[in-house]
Design a protein around this motif. Structure first.
Motif, PDB file in Angstrom:
ATOM      1  N   LEU A  65       0.838  -1.055  -0.045  1.00  0.00           N
ATOM      2  CA  LEU A  65       0.204   0.073  -0.096  1.00  0.00           C
ATOM      3  C   LEU A  65       0.908   1.349  -0.024  1.00  0.00           C
ATOM      4  O   LEU A  65       1.868   1.237   0.455  1.00  0.00           O
ATOM      5  N   PRO A  66       0.360   2.228  -0.490  1.00  0.00           N
ATOM      6  CA  PRO A  66       1.246   3.786  -0.409  1.00  0.00           C
ATOM      7  C   PRO A  66       1.537   3.925   0.979  1.00  0.00           C
ATOM      8  O   PRO A  66       0.932   3.895   1.776  1.00  0.00           O
ATOM      9  N   ASN A  67       3.135   4.349   0.999  1.00  0.00           N
ATOM     10  CA  ASN A  67       3.389   4.710   2.321  1.00  0.00           C
ATOM     11  C   ASN A  67       4.591   5.909   2.329  1.00  0.00           C
ATOM     12  O   ASN A  67       4.693   6.252   1.123  1.00  0.00           O
ATOM     13  N   SER A  68       4.888   6.388   3.338  1.00  0.00           N
ATOM     14  CA  SER A  68       5.534   7.571   3.448  1.00  0.00           C
ATOM     15  C   SER A  68       7.070   7.432   3.289  1.00  0.00           C
ATOM     16  O   SER A  68       7.561   6.341   4.052  1.00  0.00           O
ATOM     17  N   GLU A 149       4.159  13.741  -3.515  1.00  0.00           N
ATOM     18  CA  GLU A 149       5.326  13.969  -2.827  1.00  0.00           C
ATOM     19  C   GLU A 149       5.647  13.264  -1.604  1.00  0.00           C
ATOM     20  O   GLU A 149       4.837  13.059  -0.868  1.00  0.00           O
ATOM     21  N   ASN A 150       6.825  12.636  -1.634  1.00  0.00           N
ATOM     22  CA  ASN A 150       7.431  11.806  -0.664  1.00  0.00           C
ATOM     23  C   ASN A 150       6.430  10.559  -0.156  1.00  0.00           C
ATOM     24  O   ASN A 150       6.427  10.251   0.913  1.00  0.00           O
ATOM     25  N   ILE A 151       5.719  10.314  -1.186  1.00  0.00           N
ATOM     26  CA  ILE A 151       4.900   9.034  -1.019  1.00  0.00           C
ATOM     27  C   ILE A 151       5.393   7.719  -2.162  1.00  0.00           C
ATOM     28  O   ILE A 151       5.614   8.081  -3.322  1.00  0.00           O
ATOM     29  N   GLU A 156       5.417   0.027  -6.574  1.00  0.00           N
ATOM     30  CA  GLU A 156       6.608   0.557  -7.008  1.00  0.00           C
ATOM     31  C   GLU A 156       7.728  -0.107  -6.993  1.00  0.00           C
ATOM     32  O   GLU A 156       8.848   0.136  -7.702  1.00  0.00           O
ATOM     33  N   ASP A 157       8.126  -0.959  -6.081  1.00  0.00           N
ATOM     34  CA  ASP A 157       9.112  -1.951  -6.238  1.00  0.00           C
ATOM     35  C   ASP A 157       8.888  -3.077  -7.194  1.00  0.00           C
ATOM     36  O   ASP A 157       9.498  -3.220  -8.197  1.00  0.00           O
ATOM     37  N   GLY A 161       2.382 -10.286  -9.832  1.00  0.00           N
ATOM     38  CA  GLY A 161       2.374 -11.002 -11.027  1.00  0.00           C
ATOM     39  C   GLY A 161       3.682 -10.857 -11.819  1.00  0.00           C
ATOM     40  O   GLY A 161       3.955 -11.605 -12.871  1.00  0.00           O
ATOM     41  N   GLU A 162       4.571  -9.924 -11.433  1.00  0.00           N
ATOM     42  CA  GLU A 162       5.991  -9.672 -12.313  1.00  0.00           C
ATOM     43  C   GLU A 162       6.736 -10.693 -11.758  1.00  0.00           C
ATOM     44  O   GLU A 162       6.760 -11.237 -10.863  1.00  0.00           O
TER      45      GLU A 162
END
Ligand code: AMP
Ligand code: MG
Length: 422
Positions: A65-68, A149-151, A156-157, A161-162
């Motif tokens: 999930l999105p994190n700071s 910004e800064n999220i 993103e890593d 399924g990749e």
């Protein structure tokens, strides 16, 4: 009558028509050596340097999930007044692992720590260094900020399924970390190749025994043991074998029943006590027996039943050179790993080096950075293939290709560093 003795090509000759080139030898190794089939499922910590059997697909997004990415304040960019400073009310705190579960409405913000989930209703994290806190505890921010910004975004890593680790990949510390980040605790890897090795020579005595005239301590088995220990293989140390045809045959027959790869040292040149080649001819097949390199020209490569055989030269430096250049690729191929080529760097030679064209040479060097941060390399003194301290003092090989006909101090050469850690 000629006043010269005509001689067969020897170790002293730069060119020997019976030798095959370095690249031909590597090609033949690649063609001949088949990967082991069997696999095992292991806890990931035990998979370091092992070969992954099936491509690993990610079961979920990383991060989930999105994190700071910073310590600061989570805000909604839409609630900041353009070109002005906005005063926000802090309504709670989001910690890594302990989310803020409330709602963050207009005019509000949430104190947030690195790794904490981004609260509902916010879309940017403003670094704590970029806000002002008033005496009444209000958070003052300017409008110089953007959405996201800064999220760190979900996935993103790694995206669900990749493929994160290919089949045939040798598992690095980072790969093991990636598997852990996916929550994968076990992996199917190829079994370790089994490597048996022995030294040959009537002159060899073991540590602890007294050195009688003409005898020397066996060092090859120790350097070999250590080089093999750095690879994901199981080793069988078969000790020292006497220079007797029957003894050679016996050890080879025994080894071929137990090992995927058999390595011997010594007894592969053309002396009267060099029994490896005839023993291999008796028991198996020979693919090649000389490579145009120095040191290490006499290297016998063949097969006994299903086992690969590599008869390395006896000289201790030649053992280490041929191990690094030919045994490592053979073990990689056995392990089912993709071939890897050693990285070469350019360096300025600090010493002149004599060489004639016709074979690859691996001189031992000490590479250092000069004051311009460029590599320079000095020789480690005497370069004889029996001078093992030339290896222990070195941190790299100075690699002089076939066509090279000598080096002057100041010339550019290529170097190959000895070790790696990641
Ligand atoms: P060879 O190929 O058997 O003629 O050996 C070449 C040279 O390497 C000789 O001087 C041997 O004494 C030396 N040598 C062979 N095996 C070893 C060993 N295991 N440890 C140290 N020196 C060795
Ligand atoms: Mg010998």
């Amino acid at each position: 009558m000629s006043n010269k003795i005509s001689s067969a090509p020897s170790c002293a000759d730069p060119f020997d028509p019976e030798s095959i080139s370095m690249s031909e030898a590597l090609d033949k190794i690649q063609q001949r050596v088949l990967p082991v089939h069997a696999c095992e499922r292991l806890p990931i910590r035990e998979c370091l340097d092992r070969v992954n059997n099936e491509a690993v697909k990610s079961p979920h997004n990383v991060p989930p999930l999105p994190n700071s990415a910073m310590d600061g304040f989570a805000v909604a960019i839409g609630s900041l007044a353009q070109g002005e400073v906005t005063e926000l009310e802090e309504v709670g705190t989001a910690f890594a692992g302990n989310p803020f579960n409330g709602n963050c409405g207009p005019g509000q913000c949430v104190r947030i720590m690195t790794g904490a989930l981004v609260p509902e209703g916010t879309d940017a994290v403003i670094m704590q260094e970029q806000v002002e806190i008033t005496e009444t505890g209000k958070i003052r921010v300017d409008s110089d900020h953007r959405v996201g910004e800064n999220i760190r975004l979900a996935g993103e890593d790694v995206v669900k399924g990749e493929i994160v680790i290919d089949a045939g990949a040798r598992l690095s510390p980072a790969d093991i970390g990636v598997l852990a980040s996916l929550g994968i605790g076990q992996l199917q890897v190829k079994r370790k190749p089994v490597v048996a090795f022995f030294s040959t020579g009537d002159e060899l005595v073991s540590i602890g025994e007294k050195l009688q005239p003409g005898k020397i301590y066996d060092s090859n088995r120790y350097s070999l043991h250590c080089m093999l220990s750095r690879m994901a293989v199981d080793v069988i140390d078969l000790g020292v074998v006497k220079d007797e045809p029957a003894a050679m045959r016996e050890v080879l027959e025994n080894a071929s029943k137990r090992a995927d790869l058999i390595i011997s040292t010594g007894g592969v040149s053309v002396g009267e006590a060099d029994y490896i080649k005839p023993a291999l001819a008796d028991l198996g097949t020979t693919e090649f027996w000389k490579i145009a390199i120095k040191p290490g020209r006499p290297l016998t490569f063949g097969q006994i039943d299903a086992s690969i055989f590599m008869g390395l030269p006896g000289n201790p430096v030649a053992v280490m050179v041929t191990f690094s250049q030919f045994v490592v690729p053979a073990i990689d191929a056995l392990a089912g790993a993709k071939p890897r080529r050693p990285a070469l760097f350019r360096a300025r030679a600090l010493d002149a080096m004599r060489k004639k064209p016709g074979r690859y040479e691996f001189q031992r060097g000490i590479a250092t950075l000069d004051d311009k941060n460029e590599w320079q390399v000095a020789k480690t003194g005497k370069q004889g293939s029996g001078i093992l301290t030339s290896m222990s003092r070195a941190n790299c090989f100075i690699v002089l290709p076939d066509e090279n006909d000598g080096v002057e101090a100041g010339d550019e050469v290529q170097i190959q560093f000895f070790d790696w850690s990641l």
